[in-house]
Design a protein around this motif. Structure first.
Motif, PDB file in Angstrom:
ATOM      1  N   ALA A  91      18.081 -26.774  19.015  1.00  0.00           N
ATOM      2  CA  ALA A  91      19.398 -25.771  18.802  1.00  0.00           C
ATOM      3  C   ALA A  91      20.636 -26.086  18.105  1.00  0.00           C
ATOM      4  N   ILE A  92      21.310 -26.278  17.556  1.00  0.00           N
ATOM      5  CA  ILE A  92      23.029 -26.444  16.991  1.00  0.00           C
ATOM      6  C   ILE A  92      23.012 -25.568  18.199  1.00  0.00           C
ATOM      7  N   GLY A  93      24.217 -26.055  18.695  1.00  0.00           N
ATOM      8  CA  GLY A  93      25.513 -25.728  19.816  1.00  0.00           C
ATOM      9  C   GLY A  93      26.945 -25.476  18.621  1.00  0.00           C
ATOM     10  N   ALA A  94      27.362 -24.794  19.697  1.00  0.00           N
ATOM     11  CA  ALA A  94      28.693 -23.478  19.050  1.00  0.00           C
ATOM     12  C   ALA A  94      29.727 -24.884  18.944  1.00  0.00           C
ATOM     13  N   ARG A  95      29.760 -26.142  18.858  1.00  0.00           N
ATOM     14  CA  ARG A  95      31.144 -26.937  19.010  1.00  0.00           C
ATOM     15  C   ARG A  95      30.226 -27.958  17.651  1.00  0.00           C
ATOM     16  N   SER A  96      28.890 -27.759  16.805  1.00  0.00           N
ATOM     17  CA  SER A  96      28.277 -28.271  15.970  1.00  0.00           C
ATOM     18  C   SER A  96      27.552 -27.391  14.733  1.00  0.00           C
ATOM     19  N   ALA A  97      28.130 -25.873  14.701  1.00  0.00           N
ATOM     20  CA  ALA A  97      27.527 -25.196  14.260  1.00  0.00           C
ATOM     21  C   ALA A  97      27.982 -25.103  12.543  1.00  0.00           C
ATOM     22  N   GLU A  98      29.515 -25.684  12.750  1.00  0.00           N
ATOM     23  CA  GLU A  98      30.198 -25.295  11.001  1.00  0.00           C
ATOM     24  C   GLU A  98      29.995 -27.003  10.340  1.00  0.00           C
ATOM     25  N   ASP A  99      29.074 -27.816  11.224  1.00  0.00           N
ATOM     26  CA  ASP A  99      29.077 -28.922  10.682  1.00  0.00           C
ATOM     27  C   ASP A  99      28.512 -29.397   9.770  1.00  0.00           C
ATOM     28  N   GLN A 100      28.960 -29.939   8.120  1.00  0.00           N
ATOM     29  CA  GLN A 100      27.554 -30.087   7.251  1.00  0.00           C
ATOM     30  C   GLN A 100      26.673 -30.823   8.031  1.00  0.00           C
ATOM     31  N   MET A 101      26.784 -31.885   8.829  1.00  0.00           N
ATOM     32  CA  MET A 101      25.315 -32.563   8.326  1.00  0.00           C
ATOM     33  C   MET A 101      24.549 -32.021   9.385  1.00  0.00           C
ATOM     34  N   HIS A 102      24.856 -31.413  10.442  1.00  0.00           N
ATOM     35  CA  HIS A 102      23.888 -30.310  11.062  1.00  0.00           C
ATOM     36  C   HIS A 102      23.471 -29.287  10.274  1.00  0.00           C
ATOM     37  N   ARG A 103      23.602 -28.717   8.869  1.00  0.00           N
ATOM     38  CA  ARG A 103      23.417 -27.588   8.866  1.00  0.00           C
ATOM     39  C   ARG A 103      22.283 -29.008   7.226  1.00  0.00           C
ATOM     40  N   LEU A 104      22.852 -29.444   7.017  1.00  0.00           N
ATOM     41  CA  LEU A 104      21.485 -30.566   6.260  1.00  0.00           C
ATOM     42  C   LEU A 104      20.715 -30.448   6.799  1.00  0.00           C
ATOM     43  N   VAL A 105      20.331 -31.365   7.833  1.00  0.00           N
ATOM     44  CA  VAL A 105      19.834 -31.617   8.831  1.00  0.00           C
ATOM     45  C   VAL A 105      18.533 -31.030   9.256  1.00  0.00           C
ATOM     46  N   ALA A 106      19.348 -30.257   9.457  1.00  0.00           N
ATOM     47  CA  ALA A 106      18.469 -28.922   9.544  1.00  0.00           C
ATOM     48  C   ALA A 106      17.483 -28.455   8.829  1.00  0.00           C
ATOM     49  N   SER A 107      17.836 -28.167   7.394  1.00  0.00           N
ATOM     50  CA  SER A 107      18.050 -27.375   6.740  1.00  0.00           C
ATOM     51  C   SER A 107      15.849 -28.703   5.580  1.00  0.00           C
ATOM     52  N   GLY A 108      16.125 -29.227   6.678  1.00  0.00           N
ATOM     53  CA  GLY A 108      14.220 -30.302   6.867  1.00  0.00           C
ATOM     54  C   GLY A 108      13.588 -30.091   7.812  1.00  0.00           C
ATOM     55  N   VAL A 109      14.052 -29.392   8.996  1.00  0.00           N
ATOM     56  CA  VAL A 109      13.032 -29.379  10.152  1.00  0.00           C
ATOM     57  C   VAL A 109      12.249 -28.204   9.992  1.00  0.00           C
ATOM     58  N   ASP A 110      10.617 -28.179  10.632  1.00  0.00           N
ATOM     59  CA  ASP A 110       9.732 -27.441  10.551  1.00  0.00           C
ATOM     60  C   ASP A 110       9.894 -26.506  11.600  1.00  0.00           C
ATOM     61  N   VAL A 111      10.413 -26.894  12.923  1.00  0.00           N
ATOM     62  CA  VAL A 111      10.383 -26.251  13.743  1.00  0.00           C
ATOM     63  C   VAL A 111      11.632 -24.928  13.580  1.00  0.00           C
ATOM     64  N   PRO A 112      11.483 -23.798  14.719  1.00  0.00           N
ATOM     65  CA  PRO A 112      12.713 -23.002  14.268  1.00  0.00           C
ATOM     66  C   PRO A 112      14.007 -23.442  15.235  1.00  0.00           C
ATOM     67  N   ILE A 113      15.158 -23.433  14.368  1.00  0.00           N
ATOM     68  CA  ILE A 113      16.374 -23.832  14.858  1.00  0.00           C
ATOM     69  C   ILE A 113      17.056 -22.421  15.525  1.00  0.00           C
ATOM     70  N   GLY A 114      17.593 -22.830  15.946  1.00  0.00           N
ATOM     71  CA  GLY A 114      18.922 -21.427  16.579  1.00  0.00           C
ATOM     72  C   GLY A 114      20.206 -22.136  16.602  1.00  0.00           C
ATOM     73  N   VAL A 115      20.625 -21.422  15.581  1.00  0.00           N
ATOM     74  CA  VAL A 115      22.104 -21.993  15.372  1.00  0.00           C
ATOM     75  C   VAL A 115      23.361 -21.586  16.450  1.00  0.00           C
ATOM     76  N   LYS A 116      24.072 -21.449  17.084  1.00  0.00           N
ATOM     77  CA  LYS A 116      25.120 -20.771  18.295  1.00  0.00           C
ATOM     78  C   LYS A 116      25.909 -20.335  17.097  1.00  0.00           C
ATOM     79  N   ASN A 117      27.029 -18.725  16.989  1.00  0.00           N
ATOM     80  CA  ASN A 117      28.174 -18.732  17.088  1.00  0.00           C
ATOM     81  C   ASN A 117      28.807 -19.781  17.497  1.00  0.00           C
ATOM     82  N   PRO A 118      29.990 -20.097  16.654  1.00  0.00           N
ATOM     83  CA  PRO A 118      30.720 -21.300  16.823  1.00  0.00           C
ATOM     84  C   PRO A 118      31.465 -20.711  18.224  1.00  0.00           C
ATOM     85  N   MET A 119      33.003 -21.756  18.702  1.00  0.00           N
ATOM     86  CA  MET A 119      33.091 -21.124  20.141  1.00  0.00           C
ATOM     87  C   MET A 119      34.360 -19.790  19.807  1.00  0.00           C
ATOM     88  N   ASN A 120      34.628 -19.643  18.634  1.00  0.00           N
ATOM     89  CA  ASN A 120      35.500 -18.783  18.020  1.00  0.00           C
ATOM     90  C   ASN A 120      35.191 -17.459  17.832  1.00  0.00           C
TER      91      ASN A 120
END
Length: 344
Positions: free
Chosen positions: A156-185
């Motif tokens: 999972a990628i948490g609400a506070r991290s959903a807009e973070d560039q590094m989270h997005r980049l690293v997640a693009s290389g992961v093989d298992v499902p990634i759940g991205v939460k809507n941001p806090m707003n």
């Protein structure tokens, strides 16, 4: 100003010290396939990602996991269970218990990251070995993924991290499902931009290397509710919210449209006893609209052995030391009732 406290072992060293057993790798591959098939729609069952807000005690977590595994067997024709074993905790104000990664023993209020890494890896592996369930964890610190990524079935990628560039980049290389939460707003457009960034190939610096990723087509949305500018909770699990997100998903042409409903956090107003009601409403809506049913792939539920929560210094076995959770008896009832309502 930084003070360098002590060096920390590399991921390679930690994996060598606490290896993932070779005999479990085939089971993990099969688990990954089943989860992926649910996300892509090949499998009509629903995912239930269930477990404590924070995995603070290895024995209690494994006790809970084995209870959950027995229940998973009873409902396996309609539901697939992933245990939630979250070992990194974001803190809204930067203070408080930050998870086993920082503090393997929450009672002594001492930070020991090296011990925490070894403890959390040992716990994750024990859950698989003793109970047969593969876990979800939150990728709070992308550069730490290699310490545990080979054991996880869902990230999972948490609400506070959903807009973070590094989270997005690293997640693009992961093989298992990634759940991205809507941001806090609560922004749906930001959420979908994040999913798009995870689904496409990327090239960047990671762990002292220039790397390329192929993109993660299994990345998807998690609706957790929102918080307005005054700190009020706003739910987003209702029919209109989900269908609006579905329309936006289709318009953007993202791969494998999918959403998981987080039944706690701002959706429940952090009232964990509301979680059964929320699941029931969502499953009722699935009977009303086939697109809704196909789009909603499952639920994220905060649950532990005991209802509620306690301070980190508390001594109640199996009771959350972060957000309040649904207790085991109510969780068992919720899962059995929900399985009967799932359309397969």
């Amino acid at each position: 100003m930084f003070e360098f406290v002590k060096p920390i072992m590399s991921a390679e060293e930690v994996r060598a010290l606490e290896p993932f057993p070779a005999e479990l790798k085939a089971k993990k591959a099969e688990a990954e396939k089943q989860i992926a098939d649910i996300i892509t729609g090949k499998d009509k069952r629903k995912l239930f990602i269930v477990g404590p807000c924070s995995a603070d005690n290895e024995d209690a977590v494994c006790d809970y996991a084995c209870r959950l595994a027995k229940l998973a067997e009873k409902i396996k024709d309609r539901a697939y269970i992933i245990i939630r074993v979250y070992t990194n905790k974001p803190r809204t104000r930067g203070e408080g218990y930050k998870g086993m990664f920082h503090s393997p023993d929450p009672h002594n209020n001492r930070t020991d990251i090296q011990a925490g890494i070894l403890s959390l890896r040992k716990m994750h592996i024990r859950v698989v070995k003793e109970c047969g369930l593969f876990a979800a964890d939150e990728m709070l610190y992308p550069d730490n993924l290699d310490y545990i990524g080979d054991v996880l079935g869902y990230i999972a990628i948490g609400a506070r991290s959903a807009e973070d560039q590094m989270h997005r980049l690293v997640a693009s290389g992961v093989d298992v499902p990634i759940g991205v939460k809507n941001p806090m707003n609560g922004s749906m457009s930001v959420l979908l931009n994040s999913i798009y960034a995870v689904q496409i190939p990327n090239e960047f610096k990671y762990n002292n290397m220039q790397v390329k990723t192929s993109g993660n087509p299994l990345s998807h949305a998690v609706l957790r509710g929102a918080v307005d500018v005054y700190g009020n909770n706003i739910s987003n699990y209702h029919y209109e919210d989900v269908m609006k997100l579905y329309d936006m998903y289709v318009k953007q042409g993202l791969q494998n449209p999918a959403v998981v409903i987080d039944t706690n956090h701002s959706n429940s107003g952090k009232q964990p006893l509301q979680q059964p009601r929320i699941v029931d409403e969502v499953l009722s809506n699935a009977h009303y609209n086939s697109d809704f049913n196909k789009f909603v792939k499952g639920f994220l539920i905060e649950s532990y052995i005991e209802d509620g929560n306690q301070a980190p210094s508390g001594g109640v076995y199996g009771k959350s030391i972060t957000d309040a959770c649904l207790g085991w008896a109510k969780t068992e009832k919720l899962l059995l009732k929900s399985a009967d309502k799932i359309i397969v």
